[in-house]
Every structure is written in C-alpha cells, then in structure tokens.
Design an enzyme around this catalytic site. Structure first.
Site, mmCIF file in Angstrom:
data_model
loop_
_atom_site.group_PDB
_atom_site.id
_atom_site.type_symbol
_atom_site.label_atom_id
_atom_site.label_comp_id
_atom_site.label_asym_id
_atom_site.label_seq_id
_atom_site.Cartn_x
_atom_site.Cartn_y
_atom_site.Cartn_z
ATOM 1 C CB ALA A 46 -0.939 -0.009 1.203
ATOM 2 C CD GLU A 47 0.425 4.801 1.204
ATOM 3 O OE1 GLU A 47 0.015 5.725 0.485
ATOM 4 O OE2 GLU A 47 -0.295 3.904 1.634
ATOM 5 C CB THR A 48 7.381 2.561 -0.445
ATOM 6 O OG1 THR A 48 7.098 1.237 -0.927
ATOM 7 C CG2 THR A 48 8.865 2.657 -0.109
#
Length: 272
Positions: A46-48
């Site tokens: 979903a996110e880095t």
C-alpha cells in the site's frame, strides 16, 4: 550496485499478517522522484515510506503508493516510527517527521509500548448521497460527508462488511480532497464487536482497491463520528477481509491522536 536499507512492517498490528503492510526505507538523501516511485511500484504494498534524517530527533518523510505520492499516510508513518524505535534503537521520547503537505507529525512511544501519532484533522461537511455513488458502492449510504475523502455512513457494520463496490466506477467519483484525487471512499457504521465504529476504505483513486488499515482515513472518521454521535474517543476496527486492524483515536480540537502497534516482518536491502 547500490544497496538501500529495507524493512517491511505490518502496521496497526500486534502480530504478523494483521494490519497494513508498509515498506520503510531510511535514506541518506531523497532519490529522484521517478526512482522513488519505481521502487514503490516494485515493492507493491500500500505504501513505501522514505526517511531522511535532518537532526537528532527529526526526519523528513515522504509516502508513495505503487501509483502516486500521497500527502498523508498514517500506517506508513506508524511503521516508520516503529523502525526508528525498534530497529534503529532511537532512545528519545518522540520522533518528529517533517512532511511536504501535512506539516509536522509527532509519534510518541507510550508507557505500554504502543505508539501515539499526532495528526492534523481538517473540517468535514455533510453532502448529499448521489445515485452514481450508491450504484458504484453497491449499496446506498444513509449519510455522507466530504473532506479529505468521501465518508459514507451505513446503518450497520454488517452492511459495511458486505460491500462489493465497482472499483472502476468508484475511481472517478467522490470528492477531491486537499492534495488527493477523487476515488477515495471511507465507508463506516457505528458499532461492531467490541468497538465504537467499523469501517472499510476503498482507494482506487490512489491506486489501491482496498486498504487494510488507513490512518489518514481515521483522522476524518474521528471528526465525522464526533459531529454525528458526539464521540471524541473511539475504538475503531477497519474490517479488511482476511487482515483488518484495530485503531484507537482521540479527537483534540484540530488534531487527532492515533494509537497502535507494529511488527517488522522482513528486513534486508533493496538493490538498485
């Protein structure tokens, strides 16, 4: 070939395979945006989150989905603080993150080991429920608000858990929040098993069909629940099928405290 430190963390989780996945990558300096975006796409969670240290207790922080850079991300901020406290042995009481669009974010370690995030909370405004939104969600909300995202209220948690939206239709609907595109929908109902509110978050506008645990959504949810039900302290469950998360929130004026824990599941390096 350059190697970059890499941690994969389950955020808002008490054990592996709960909460939401985030990759955390501390850097000496930010790489060009195109490379940061390519790495995030390769990580495919979903996110880095990318961190660059600025002083003893302050880091610059940016967040990328596999498709876009976003102005605020709660679970990847929690994961970043977790990495600094647990993997980098940061000894201070609080980590300060400087961000481009969301200002200064503070994460404190509480006496019980949980982490408390201090996030901004913007205004919300009730809006009419339109037929195209009801069709795309596959069910008609009883009430809706616009703000950072589109917030859709249903009567029961069971209705929220049963939603099967048309993601392609949803992508072009909703409200354009500050720094956000359309196509980001939080769907919720008061109540649930041992909690004050049950929700899900659909984000095709940010390149994610459904997010398992969304801190930024819970800042808006805290405001909506306060205005609709008069609750300022909430026990929340995000009911992503197969994972899900529990997030405690406390609304204080124009700020929201988000409380949770995280678990490191992978540690290694990313080779460019």
């Amino acid at each position: 070939m350059p190697k970059l430190p890499f941690y994969q963390v389950d955020a808002f989780a008490s054990r592996p395979f709960e909460g939401n996945q985030a990759c955390v990558m501390p850097l000496e300096d930010f790489l060009p945006d195109a490379i940061l975006q390519t790495i995030a796409a390769e990580n495919n969670v979903a996110e880095t989150a990318y961190l660059v240290r600025k002083s003893e207790n302050t880091w610059a922080l940016r967040w990328f989905t596999p498709a876009v850079e976003v102005p605020l991300c709660g679970h990847a901020t929690l994961a970043s603080a977790h990495v600094l406290f647990e993997e980098y042995s940061f000894k201070g009481e609080a980590v300060h993150f400087e961000t481009v669009h969301s200002g200064s974010l503070i994460v404190r370690r509480l006496a019980d080991g949980q982490l408390e995030m201090d996030f901004p909370c913007g205004p919300v405004q009730e809006i009419p429920v339109t037929d195209d939104v009801a069709t795309a969600l596959g069910a008609r909300p009883v009430q809706a608000w616009g703000g950072m995202f589109y917030a859709a209220r249903f009567e029961t948690p069971e209705e929220v858990e049963a939603l099967k939206p048309d993601q392609r239709a949803l992508k072009d609907l909703g409200v354009p929040g500050e720094g956000w595109d359309r196509g980001n929908f939080g769907c919720f109902a008061a109540g649930g098993d041992g909690v004050d509110v049950t929700s899900r978050f659909f984000a095709p506008g940010s390149g994610i069909d459904e997010d398992p645990a969304t801190g930024s959504w819970h800042t808006m949810l805290a405001r909506v629940m306060s205005e609709r039900f008069g609750k300022t302290d909430l026990k929340c469950r995000q009911a992503f099928p197969g994972r899900g998360a529990f997030i405690d929130t406390r609304l204080e004026d124009d700020r929201v405290k988000l409380i949770g824990t995280s678990v490191t599941v992978i540690e290694g390096s990313f080779t460019l």
